[in-house]
Design an enzyme around this catalytic site. Sequence first.
Site, PDB file in Angstrom:
ATOM      1  N   ASP A 315       0.884  -1.163   0.043  1.00 12.88           N
ATOM      2  CA  ASP A 315      -0.094  -0.327   0.105  1.00 12.88           C
ATOM      3  C   ASP A 315       0.666   1.041  -0.013  1.00 12.88           C
ATOM      4  O   ASP A 315       2.015   0.984   1.056  1.00 12.88           O
ATOM      5  CB  ASP A 315      -1.031   0.020   1.074  1.00 12.88           C
ATOM      6  CG  ASP A 315      -1.785   1.005   1.457  1.00 12.88           C
ATOM      7  OD1 ASP A 315      -2.751   0.953   0.398  1.00 12.88           O
ATOM      8  OD2 ASP A 315      -2.156   1.468   1.945  1.00 12.88           O
ATOM      9  N   GLU A 350       1.465  -0.590  -5.153  1.00 11.62           N
ATOM     10  CA  GLU A 350       0.951   0.408  -5.350  1.00 11.62           C
ATOM     11  C   GLU A 350       1.297   1.716  -6.025  1.00 11.62           C
ATOM     12  O   GLU A 350       1.986   2.755  -5.430  1.00 11.62           O
ATOM     13  CB  GLU A 350      -0.535   0.850  -4.088  1.00 11.62           C
ATOM     14  CG  GLU A 350      -1.356   1.793  -4.827  1.00 11.62           C
ATOM     15  CD  GLU A 350      -1.934   2.192  -3.726  1.00 11.62           C
ATOM     16  OE1 GLU A 350      -3.211   3.019  -3.675  1.00 11.62           O
ATOM     17  OE2 GLU A 350      -1.643   2.259  -2.275  1.00 11.62           O
TER      18      GLU A 350
END
Length: 598
Positions: A315, A350
């Site tokens: 993330d 990401e």
Amino acid sequence: MTNQLALPLGAMPVPGGTRFAVRSTAERVELCLFEGPDERRIAMTRDGDVWSATVPGTDHLYGYRAHGRYDPPCNLWFDPAKLLVDPYALELDRPFVQSPRLGQYGEDTADIVPRARVIAPLTTTPPPPLFRPGGLIYELNVRGFSMRHPAIPPEQRGTLAALSHPAVLDHLRKLGVAAVELMPITAAIDERHLPPLGLRNAWGYNPVVPMALCPERVPGGVAELVSTIAALREAGIGVILDLVFNHMGESDVQGGTLSFRGLDPDAYAHAPDGTLINDAGTGNTLDASRPSVRAMILDSLRHFTRVGGDGFRFDLAPVLARGPGFDARAPIFAEIAADPILSTRIMIAEPWDIGPGGYQLGAFPEHWLEWNDKYRDQVRRFWRGDGCSGDLATRVAGSADVFTGPASRSVNFVAAHDGFTLADLTAYAERHNHANGEDNRDGHGDEVSWNHGQEGPTDDTAIRAARARSVRTMLATLFLSRGTPMLTAGDEFGRTQRGNNNGYAQDNETTWLDWENRDEALEDFVAALSTFRRETPLDWTDWLDKAEWRNLSGDPMTPEDWEGDGFALHLPVGDESLILRFDHKRGVSAIRGRMLES
């Protein structure tokens, strides 16, 4: 002073007892052992910045207390009234809960902060990954996925173990899932503003320590994680774990003292004036330029690899390489590549955060996959009607403008957990996030979406048919593109969040999948697309040099055609040709057969 990283950290069973070791820059650290409400404090011995103590027995619940100067403007938060969770904890005895006491100096928190449980670390050699790039990734939230599944026993709903239920495995096999990508299953804390609104964090992207499993989602702890991954692997399905190393849930200066802040506040990145850097948008940012932070990240990855994980999705991954600016040659990439275990795993970035220079699509190492938001937006625009053939062709071709090399590293998706669901893309032109309690200001305000005929649900047959065509067209585009496709759980059967494009705070039927009312015809269509992709003898990550591009009339593309509303892609497949047609007016078609002459 010895090497601060030489002594293994965490709670380690040893002959005759347990050795506890924790990194802290405090002046004094105490180990706290609990038997029911009773707490016993044991002074720890310092060696550099690592404190340790060995005690008899292995059946312990524990935490730490750290003594030292309390001066938040100087990044000093030592408060012995705060029970602190071991950053290397693997299991906790209870969930985290928000309380003003967590951020109040001198207020004891032993009754509300989880205690870590001593378990023996895994030492097994992990099996090779099942997942290979090009296979279907299926993103899911463990809790939302199973809370309303009628075949799963009520006591198992909302837990990781539900994924090993035969009905779930059958569904995953029907879709041809190569790997499930589990949204965070580690213990997280609600953001401070949620409890007063009667809301909870449904996604889990707010951890406090990186390895401790969520007692609600994974009540059986590490053993449940191991057995569930084994069941998935037995069904031929790999597991990718979505992990958060960009921040921790202690938030900003108004947040609670739960672990790192009270033990080693230097783990968080600070500006020259001492203020917390907030490149994650959550109040703090972990400082991966520090060797101790990188060591913790690598130790976490090794742990989750030993439980059987195929790989990891990171993330807000640019935070891993900040020091403070993003550096594509950051040490952590070389450290992962040099590790004999981690170098065999799948790594997915990401590739953006909100810090300076935070958008880094295509900048990660050549063996990493990356979430591709350009694919998402340009596929949507083309089928909405305001994109051109050239843009769509670039994305269908694996975003060769972004990812160089023979194999595309693009993770292609049209919808994900963050943003509109696939069905809502065609039903809502604007977000409807009022239930989140932020006056509809949260979530993406400029998503590429549209509504056919009217906003929201409708009984109009023509509108429903138009929406269904758009959804199927985008799904067909996804499964016929070069790269690695990703589908979010429920999009295969029409999940809706009623226009809420930021469902992180909706741990309720807004985000819980409605299995009983699913669109089974759409589900069958997705299964057929997946079967077609798997059974076509083509390397779906590496066909660019074999491609022949033609216009919809079968002629070679002209510059004007690239500005048009469709194209045909011809690919050799053995002695046949695969013809993929992307036509804004007629949708997508795929034909296996003899090459058509222009």
